[in-house]
Design an enzyme around this catalytic site. Structure first.
Site, short mmCIF file in Angstrom:
data_model
loop_
_atom_site.label_atom_id
_atom_site.label_comp_id
_atom_site.label_asym_id
_atom_site.label_seq_id
_atom_site.Cartn_x
_atom_site.Cartn_y
_atom_site.Cartn_z
N GLU A 330 78.23 176.75 25.96
CA GLU A 330 79.19 175.76 25.45
C GLU A 330 78.54 174.42 25.12
O GLU A 330 79.15 173.56 24.53
CB GLU A 330 80.30 175.52 26.49
CG GLU A 330 81.35 176.61 26.55
CD GLU A 330 81.02 177.69 27.55
OE1 GLU A 330 79.82 177.89 27.84
OE2 GLU A 330 81.96 178.35 28.02
N LYS A 439 83.51 178.62 51.04
CA LYS A 439 84.37 177.67 51.72
C LYS A 439 84.51 178.06 53.18
O LYS A 439 85.19 179.01 53.50
CB LYS A 439 85.71 177.60 51.01
CG LYS A 439 85.52 177.01 49.63
CD LYS A 439 86.78 176.87 48.82
CE LYS A 439 86.41 176.18 47.51
NZ LYS A 439 87.05 176.72 46.34
P1 AMP Z 1 75.22 180.54 29.94
O1 AMP Z 1 76.32 180.00 29.12
O2 AMP Z 1 75.16 182.03 29.96
O3 AMP Z 1 73.92 179.93 29.60
O4 AMP Z 1 75.52 180.14 31.46
C1 AMP Z 1 75.69 178.81 31.84
C2 AMP Z 1 75.73 178.69 33.33
O5 AMP Z 1 74.48 179.10 33.89
C3 AMP Z 1 75.92 177.29 33.83
O6 AMP Z 1 77.25 176.88 33.78
C4 AMP Z 1 75.37 177.38 35.25
O7 AMP Z 1 76.32 177.95 36.12
C5 AMP Z 1 74.24 178.37 35.09
N1 AMP Z 1 72.95 177.66 34.99
C6 AMP Z 1 72.25 177.37 33.88
N2 AMP Z 1 71.11 176.74 34.18
C7 AMP Z 1 71.08 176.60 35.52
C8 AMP Z 1 70.15 176.03 36.46
N3 AMP Z 1 69.01 175.48 36.08
N4 AMP Z 1 70.48 176.06 37.76
C9 AMP Z 1 71.64 176.62 38.17
N5 AMP Z 1 72.53 177.19 37.35
C10 AMP Z 1 72.26 177.18 36.04
#
Ligand code: AMP
Length: 541
Positions: A330, A439
């Site tokens: 997004e 939680k």
């Molecule tokens: P996507 O749209 O498939 O790229 O997923 C996005 C989600 O991946 C984010 O909202 C996070 O929950 C997770 N995410 C992306 N980068 C990181 C990061 N460096 N550390 C932790 N979570 C991450």
């Protein structure tokens, strides 16, 4: 009063035009799907993307039409993107790791008119082709010599298809807000949601990613985007690298440790980007063979939390700077990058690792805040965690074909679904997905913190933490572990390793060992599936 400067629309073909004009002979190297290493350059890629545009126009594809690509990172995929967008049509990247039914759902929802596929995914496409009524033509990203027999409608080899036009073509003209790319979020629950990028947002994001405090891509760089183009725009590298004239190295279908190492060394790669799972494979290969890196200077690691042990390996064993980055489909996708501000530049040792374990800070173009459940903004003290919300010109406003759904709050911010802290220097740290946070007794425990700590144990390859129902505390953490090849460890040993490094009440109630942890199509730990696996599991009392 309006400014008196030229109206030069921020459209994607200006990027490939610039690359050809300024860096025309700079190489684009691919490990081709057919096998051999393939070499081309920006001049040729631009000329061939012009042919793609011309061939699409000849086939009747128009402004706003969607063209699906099921493809690895290759020079042909790059040409396809610039060609498709060059007539105002929309590249729709489809993640081939999704289930076939999901792929069919997405292609139908997007109403794709053309589908381009690598040879790798031909059997997959053939299996679902009769469920794709909107697709009028299938293009196989190969040449005539490698084109297999297929019953796909109007199927043609890409090379034959572009050879049938003369390349004498002009890019179409349209407004910079015209849609350019479509990518569906993996969506572990509910239907996938389409994020529709515009030319303007892609160009701005390409510039944003180029900045020195972001990924700092320059003409001297040799860039290996391991992160696939079907995963959130390959973190913008398909735009950022041509904008800045870097040499491109495309990994094709082979993402294992040995193949990646071969490209890093063989092509003298200076900068690369991938999710932790891919880097883990490289680390294991290097540790097994004793191989060393001689050219790599920086790596971007994101998509899921980068374990501290991985940062330590790159920075301290290999002398490679880690940019821990966070973002999402997004957001085009970059939200934060962990480059160093002066306030933290002198940190050393453990303190530096602690900082790099955070996901970094937002570049120009991303506004960020954390709030409680009522929407009240929380302080940037590095301790309070809350819902992470974002705003900016490359961030989603509505989802595709769900335009009547409001997804921004009253202040125009988008709720990322992540929970995070932000410290006084602006460095953000993800503590969890809102739905994964554990939680316990009304307090929150970060599953990511526990996972990061557990993978620091020398015998642990991968770790995942889920909340399990508990009669008194509501939920308690269960740690699930994959041991490194040939290593054995025990529950007691792992818990002893963690003891004293976190608050007592954060300690997992139990440890379970598994051969494999399930992953989603974008390489994240699939907690939904893991929770299903442990549905009947009871914590030791
Ligand atoms: P996507 O749209 O498939 O790229 O997923 C996005 C989600 O991946 C984010 O909202 C996070 O929950 C997770 N995410 C992306 N980068 C990181 C990061 N460096 N550390 C932790 N979570 C991450």
């Amino acid at each position: 009063m309006q400014g008196l400067m030229q109206d030069w629309p921020l459209v994607l073909h200006t990027v490939i035009d610039h690359a050809a004009r300024q860096y025309g002979t700079r190489e684009i190297v691919t490990r081709s799907i057919e096998g051999p290493i393939h070499r081309t350059n920006y001049n040729e890629v631009r000329a061939r993307s012009m042919r793609v545009a011309q061939a699409l126009a000849r086939d009747g594809v128009k402004l706003g039409d969607r063209v699906a690509t099921l493809a690895w990172n290759t020079w042909r995929h790059l040409e396809a993107w610039y060609g498709i967008t060059g007539i105002g049509a929309i590249y729709h990247t489809v993640n081939p790791r999704l289930f076939p039914e999901q792929i069919a759902w997405i292609v139908n929802h997007a109403q794709d008119r053309v589908l381009m596929t690598d040879l790798t995914f031909l059997p997959l496409v053939e299996a679902i082709a009769d469920k794709l009524p909107t697709v009028e033509r299938f293009i196989v990203l190969t040449d005539g010599a490698h084109m297999p027999q297929t019953k796909l409608k109007n199927a043609i080899a890409y090379e034959d298809w572009i050879a049938a036009v003369d390349g004498d073509f002009k890019w179409a003209s349209f407004d910079e807000n015209t849609a350019a790319g479509l990518c569906y979020t993996s969506g572990t629950t509910g239907d996938p949601k389409g994020v529709l990028y515009s030319h303007r947002s892609n160009v701005l994001h390409g510039l944003q990613a180029s900045m020195v405090n972001t990924l700092a891509v320059s003409a001297e760089d040799v860039v290996l985007p391991i992160v696939p183009m079907f995963h959130a725009n390959a973190w913008s590298l398909a735009f950022t690298v041509p904008m800045n004239g870097g040499k491109f190295v495309m990994p094709g279908a082979k993402l294992d440790g040995e193949s990646v190492y071969e490209l890093l060394e063989g092509e003298k790669v200076t900068f690369s980007a991938a999710v932790p799972t891919v880097w883990l494979m490289l680390m294991q290969h290097m540790q097994k063979t004793g191989a060393k890196l001689h050219h790599l200077k920086r790596v971007a690691i994101g998509g899921s939390a980068c374990p501290r042990a991985m940062i330590d390996f790159f920075e301290n064993t290999c002398g490679v700077t880690v940019y821990h980055a966070w973002g999402m489909t997004e957001m085009s996708p970059i939200g934060t990058v962990g480059t160093l501000k002066p306030a933290v530049a002198s940190l050393k040792g453990d303190e530096l690792l602690d900082l790099k374990a955070k996901q970094g800070y937002a570049p120009y173009g991303v506004e960020m805040k954390i709030t409680d459940d009522e929407g009240v903004e929380l302080p940037w003290d590095g301790k309070k965690f809350g819902r992470l919300k974002v705003k900016g010109p490359c961030i989603v406003r509505r989802y595709f074909r769900r335009e009547n759904e409001e997804i921004l709050d009253e202040t125009g911010f988008f709720d990322t679904g992540d929970v995070a802290t932000i410290d006084p220097n602006g460095y953000m740290q993800i503590t969890d997905r809102a739905k994964d946070v554990i939680k316990s007794g009304g307090e929150w425990i970060s599953s990511i913190d526990l996972e990061n700590l557990a993978v620091g144990h020398p015998d642990v390859a991968e770790a995942a933490v889920i909340g399990v129902a508990h009669p008194k505390w509501d939920e308690r953490p269960l740690l699930v572990i994959v041991a490194k090849d040939g290593k054995e460890t025990t529950r007691e040993d792992v818990l002893k390793f963690m003891d004293g490094k976190i608050a007592k009440w954060w300690m997992p109630d139990d440890v379970q060992f598994v051969r494999e942890i399930p992953h989603t199509a974008t390489g994240k730990i699939n907690k939904l599936k893991l929770r299903e696996t442990f549905r009947d599991y009871k914590l030791p009392t």
